[in-house]
Design a protein around this motif. Structure first.
Motif, mmCIF file in Angstrom:
data_model
loop_
_atom_site.group_PDB
_atom_site.id
_atom_site.type_symbol
_atom_site.label_atom_id
_atom_site.label_comp_id
_atom_site.label_asym_id
_atom_site.label_seq_id
_atom_site.Cartn_x
_atom_site.Cartn_y
_atom_site.Cartn_z
ATOM 1 N N ASP A 190 19.354 10.368 37.225
ATOM 2 C CA ASP A 190 18.912 8.990 37.085
ATOM 3 C C ASP A 190 20.138 8.094 37.061
ATOM 4 O OD1 ASP A 190 15.929 8.976 36.580
ATOM 5 O OD2 ASP A 190 16.562 10.409 35.052
ATOM 6 N N HIS A 191 20.055 6.979 37.771
ATOM 7 C CA HIS A 191 21.159 6.024 37.825
ATOM 8 C C HIS A 191 20.698 4.715 37.177
ATOM 9 C CE1 HIS A 191 23.883 8.111 40.817
ATOM 10 N NE2 HIS A 191 22.822 8.888 40.771
ATOM 11 N N PHE A 192 21.346 4.379 36.075
ATOM 12 C CA PHE A 192 20.906 3.207 35.327
ATOM 13 C C PHE A 192 21.341 1.895 35.984
ATOM 14 C CE2 PHE A 192 19.818 6.481 32.533
ATOM 15 C CZ PHE A 192 18.904 5.990 31.613
ATOM 16 N N CYS A 193 22.196 1.973 37.012
ATOM 17 C CA CYS A 193 22.460 0.769 37.797
ATOM 18 C C CYS A 193 21.232 0.412 38.628
ATOM 19 C CB CYS A 193 23.691 0.939 38.689
ATOM 20 S SG CYS A 193 23.608 2.342 39.798
ATOM 21 N N MET A 194 20.309 1.381 38.794
ATOM 22 C CA MET A 194 19.014 1.112 39.436
ATOM 23 C C MET A 194 17.967 0.711 38.393
ATOM 24 S SD MET A 194 18.577 1.673 42.835
ATOM 25 C CE MET A 194 16.997 2.496 43.112
ATOM 26 N N VAL A 199 17.349 -3.855 41.391
ATOM 27 C CA VAL A 199 15.920 -3.735 41.699
ATOM 28 C C VAL A 199 15.101 -3.305 40.491
ATOM 29 C CG1 VAL A 199 16.308 -3.231 44.128
ATOM 30 C CG2 VAL A 199 16.217 -1.341 42.504
ATOM 31 N N LYS A 200 15.748 -2.768 39.465
ATOM 32 C CA LYS A 200 15.083 -2.337 38.226
ATOM 33 C C LYS A 200 13.925 -1.378 38.512
ATOM 34 C CE LYS A 200 16.492 -6.460 35.718
ATOM 35 N NZ LYS A 200 16.083 -7.675 34.982
ATOM 36 N N ASP A 201 14.220 -0.375 39.300
ATOM 37 C CA ASP A 201 13.246 0.664 39.634
ATOM 38 C C ASP A 201 13.465 1.834 38.687
ATOM 39 O OD1 ASP A 201 11.729 2.705 40.660
ATOM 40 O OD2 ASP A 201 12.303 2.344 42.744
ATOM 41 N N SER A 202 12.503 2.073 37.806
ATOM 42 C CA SER A 202 12.666 3.092 36.765
ATOM 43 C C SER A 202 12.321 4.499 37.228
ATOM 44 C CB SER A 202 11.791 2.743 35.550
ATOM 45 O OG SER A 202 12.179 1.510 35.004
ATOM 46 N N ASN A 203 11.766 4.642 38.428
ATOM 47 C CA ASN A 203 11.290 5.951 38.862
ATOM 48 C C ASN A 203 12.221 6.668 39.839
ATOM 49 O OD1 ASN A 203 8.782 5.777 37.417
ATOM 50 N ND2 ASN A 203 8.108 4.283 38.949
ATOM 51 N N SER A 204 13.193 5.968 40.381
ATOM 52 C CA SER A 204 14.047 6.566 41.408
ATOM 53 C C SER A 204 15.048 7.542 40.814
ATOM 54 C CB SER A 204 14.811 5.471 42.165
ATOM 55 O OG SER A 204 13.940 4.643 42.877
ATOM 56 N N LYS A 205 15.196 8.666 41.485
ATOM 57 C CA LYS A 205 16.241 9.630 41.175
ATOM 58 C C LYS A 205 17.008 9.915 42.458
ATOM 59 C CE LYS A 205 13.631 12.164 37.597
ATOM 60 N NZ LYS A 205 14.508 11.911 36.454
#
Length: 231
Positions: A190-194, A199-205
């Motif tokens: 998980d990348h917290f810059c995302m 974009v504040k996408d909490s589901n992307s890995k």
């Protein structure tokens, strides 16, 4: 400039930087520079970082003199950067005793998942994830204890990183240590810059892999590793 002159330079970071530049050594965010740091200089560096972080807080118009929550923030963050989350830049590689492959093991070994923590070198936001390691030893390979995989990987990850380069650094290090016929590294993070910004996408890995030797050349071995990895 002489060696004596460099010791008289104003700050620890200037002295360390001069040694690196004189040696033609790279000092990118994810490089280890411990060979160029002398005794006592890490303490100096931490105090220097603290002073500059105090300036950052002032530039953010935070009243650190009267705000009880931020009075020691610069000190805490400097310690966190130098001694914890980026310590892999400043300390030597952890010791890892290597054992000969007496029994001539030559079957696939899978280690993981190993939890990894880092920070992206673009925004210094956390990267939290897992790593799997596949090793195909030969009779001349070195073997290390399971905990040593975690220590060595942590040493690489405790630097500002981008994931694509981190997996390659881990693979290079383990190839040198183990001398196997094949090595596979898979990282999922998980990348917290995302998550936290943009974009504040909490589901992307992000998942990526590096295959070396037999894992690169033998699709059946690669398939076996990937099928067993999550089990």
């Amino acid at each position: 400039m002489s060696k004596i002159d460099t010791d008289k330079q104003e700050t620890a970071s200037q002295r360390i930087r001069y040694r690196l530049q004189s040696a033609g050594a790279r000092f990118h965010a994810n490089d280890n520079i411990s060979a160029y740091i002398r005794e006592g200089e890490l303490d100096e560096l931490q105090k220097e970082v603290e002073a500059k972080l105090r300036g950052v807080l002032e530039s953010l118009v935070i009243d650190t003199s009267n705000d009880h929550n931020t009075q020691d923030t610069a000190k805490r963050v400097a310690k966190m950067f130098v001694r914890e989350v980026f310590r892999g830049r400043y300390v030597d590689m952890p010791p890892s005793t290597e054992f000969p492959n007496v029994e001539r093991l030559n079957e696939l070994m899978i280690i993981g998942p190993i939890t990894v923590r880092s920070a992206c070198s673009h925004h210094l936001c956390p990267i939290i994830g897992r790593v799997w390691v596949g090793v195909l030893p030969n009779e001349d390979s070195n073997l290390i204890g399971l905990s040593k995989y975690a220590r060595l990987i942590d040493w690489v990850m405790t630097r500002p990183q981008i994931q694509e380069e981190a997996v390659s650094q881990i693979a290079d290090l383990l190839m040198r240590k183990l001398q196997p016929d094949g090595l596979a590294i898979v990282m999922e993070a998980d990348h917290f810059c995302m998550h936290w910004r943009g974009v504040k996408d909490s589901n992307s890995k992000m998942t990526n892999s590096v295959m070396r030797g037999a894992f690169l050349n033998n699709p059946d071995l690669r398939k076996e590793f990937l099928s067993l990895m999550h089990k």
